[in-house]
Design an enzyme around this catalytic site. Structure first.
Site, PDB file in Angstrom:
ATOM      1  CE  LYS A 165     -28.575  49.045  46.286  1.00  0.00           C
ATOM      2  NZ  LYS A 165     -27.250  49.701  46.307  1.00  0.00           N
ATOM      3  CG  ASP A 193     -26.033  51.964  48.999  1.00  0.00           C
ATOM      4  OD1 ASP A 193     -25.716  53.170  48.981  1.00  0.00           O
ATOM      5  OD2 ASP A 193     -25.646  51.145  48.146  1.00  0.00           O
ATOM      6  CD  GLU A 218     -22.775  51.175  50.985  1.00  0.00           C
ATOM      7  OE1 GLU A 218     -22.039  50.923  50.017  1.00  0.00           O
ATOM      8  OE2 GLU A 218     -23.338  50.298  51.653  1.00  0.00           O
ATOM      9  CG  ASP A 241     -20.019  52.504  46.579  1.00  0.00           C
ATOM     10  OD1 ASP A 241     -19.156  52.677  45.704  1.00  0.00           O
ATOM     11  OD2 ASP A 241     -20.885  51.625  46.483  1.00  0.00           O
ATOM     12  CE  LYS A 265     -20.139  49.315  43.558  1.00  0.00           C
ATOM     13  NZ  LYS A 265     -20.370  49.837  44.896  1.00  0.00           N
TER      14      LYS A 265
END
Length: 368
Positions: A165, A193, A218, A241, A265
């Protein structure tokens, strides 16, 4: 066959490892799940689950999911749960937008339809492409030393794929990722990400300073246009995403060449059916694919596993085992995890044997 009864449960699922931390001080202590059962007039029950990651991660929040299920569910009574496309259209007619609210209801219908056909859900989704999918683990946002130590522990546990992260102070995140990369074997797969936490200016700073590190970038920024600004100067793969909320979004990303891979998702897209549709088109267009969700326990993880393993192996990135994140159980079995790989449970439908007593009393029930 007709839908006779729908029940909805509210289940808090605290995290095993304590608070989940992202950039900009975003923190969640648990998944706040809605679990739905749909029972047909001949006694077959399907299960669905969705859990927003707090109120900050996506355009979804737990109280909204509970309220929305109560609005939609009565309209489904008397309809054939095996008419999956029709159920989806009906939900869109009676409740505009808010796909996350429809996700658990859609998932329960897919589970019920597969159980009625006495086949695993993966069979209805295109067939099993492999027996297991490779899992990744998350290195949550924290101090440099804490993140490097966590990455080392994950690798020592046998995992080869990390999602690190970022999305905070750029200089600090450069130091964090540099330390993580130095602390793990060179063949470790790293995704950085940002969860859309940066402006394109900040993301370009980060990308330029970390050129020597091997990783996939990401979702650095919020919009497709901002991510394209980063993509133009990037010498690494990019996965989007949060930008993928519909089939139209996916097609726009493809048209602009904005990503190499997509994370789909289930709840963000509105359920298993729409995730499968977008997955299949994206595979044909050449994207690499990860199928997961915003959170949940055994039910939702099973749906993720069935969608992952019906994705062609050469187009599949990795998967995640959310049921291992939480301290509560909702079923007597779970998606099987061996080392760093996950399969699908045995049995028809999702293969999950939910134990209603573990869920508590339904907060909503409707039937004939």
């Amino acid at each position: 066959m007709q839908i006779a009864t729908i029940k909805a449960y509210h289940v808090a699922q605290p995290f095993v490892d304590g608070p989940y931390r992202m950039s900009k001080g975003r923190v969640a202590d648990a998944f706040d799940a809605v679990i739905v059962s749909i029972t047909s007039d001949d006694g077959i029950t399907g299960w669905g689950e969705m859990a927003p990651l707090g109120n900050f991660y996506s355009a979804a929040f737990p109280a909204g999911a509970r309220a929305g299920v109560m609005e939609i569910a009565p309209h489904l009574i008397g309809h054939d749960p095996r008419g999956l496309a029709g159920i989806g259209r009906l939900m869109d007619i009676v409740f505009k937008g808010h796909p996350y609210i429809k996700s658990a209801l859609d998932m329960a219908c897919w589970d019920l339809a597969a159980r009625a056909a006495d086949v695993p859900l993966v069979t209805m989704l295109g067939g099993k492409e492999s027996d297991t999918a490779e899992l990744y683990k998350v290195v949550t946002h924290g101090s440099v030393d804490a993140m490097a130590a966590l990455a080392q522990r994950i690798v020592q546990d046998g995992f080869h794929r990390l999602q690190v992260k970022v999305g905070g102070n750029v200089r600090d995140d450069i130091e964090r990722v540099t330390a993580v990369a130095a602390s793990v074997p060179k063949d470790t797969v790293i995704f950085c990400d940002a969860n859309a936490g940066w402006t394109h200016y900040q993301a370009r700073q980060f990308a330029d300073a970390t050129r020597s590190i091997d990783y996939t970038f990401e979702q650095p920024c919020t919009t497709i246009e901002e991510n394209m600004s980063v993509r133009r100067m990037l010498d690494k793969p990019m996965v989007l995403d949060e930008s993928v909320t519909s089939l139209e979004d996916m097609l726009e990303i493809h048209r602009r060449g904005a990503a190499d891979g997509l994370t789909l998702k289930i709840s963000r897209l509105g359920g298993v059916g729409r995730t499968r549709l977008i997955r299949d088109v994206a595979v044909d267009l050449g994207f690499m694919i990860t199928v997961e969700d915003t959170g949940g326990a055994e039910i939702d993880t099973a749906a993720m596993a069935h969608l992952s393993l019906s994705t062609p192996q050469e187009r599949r990135l990795h998967a995640i085992a959310f049921h291992e994140w939480v301290t509560v159980r909702t079923a007597s079995n779970k998606p099987p995890v061996t080392g760093s790989r996950m399969g699908v449970p045995d049995g028809p439908g999702l293969g999950i044997d939910v134990v209603p007593d573990l869920l508590g009393k339904p907060f909503f029930e409707v039937g004939r």
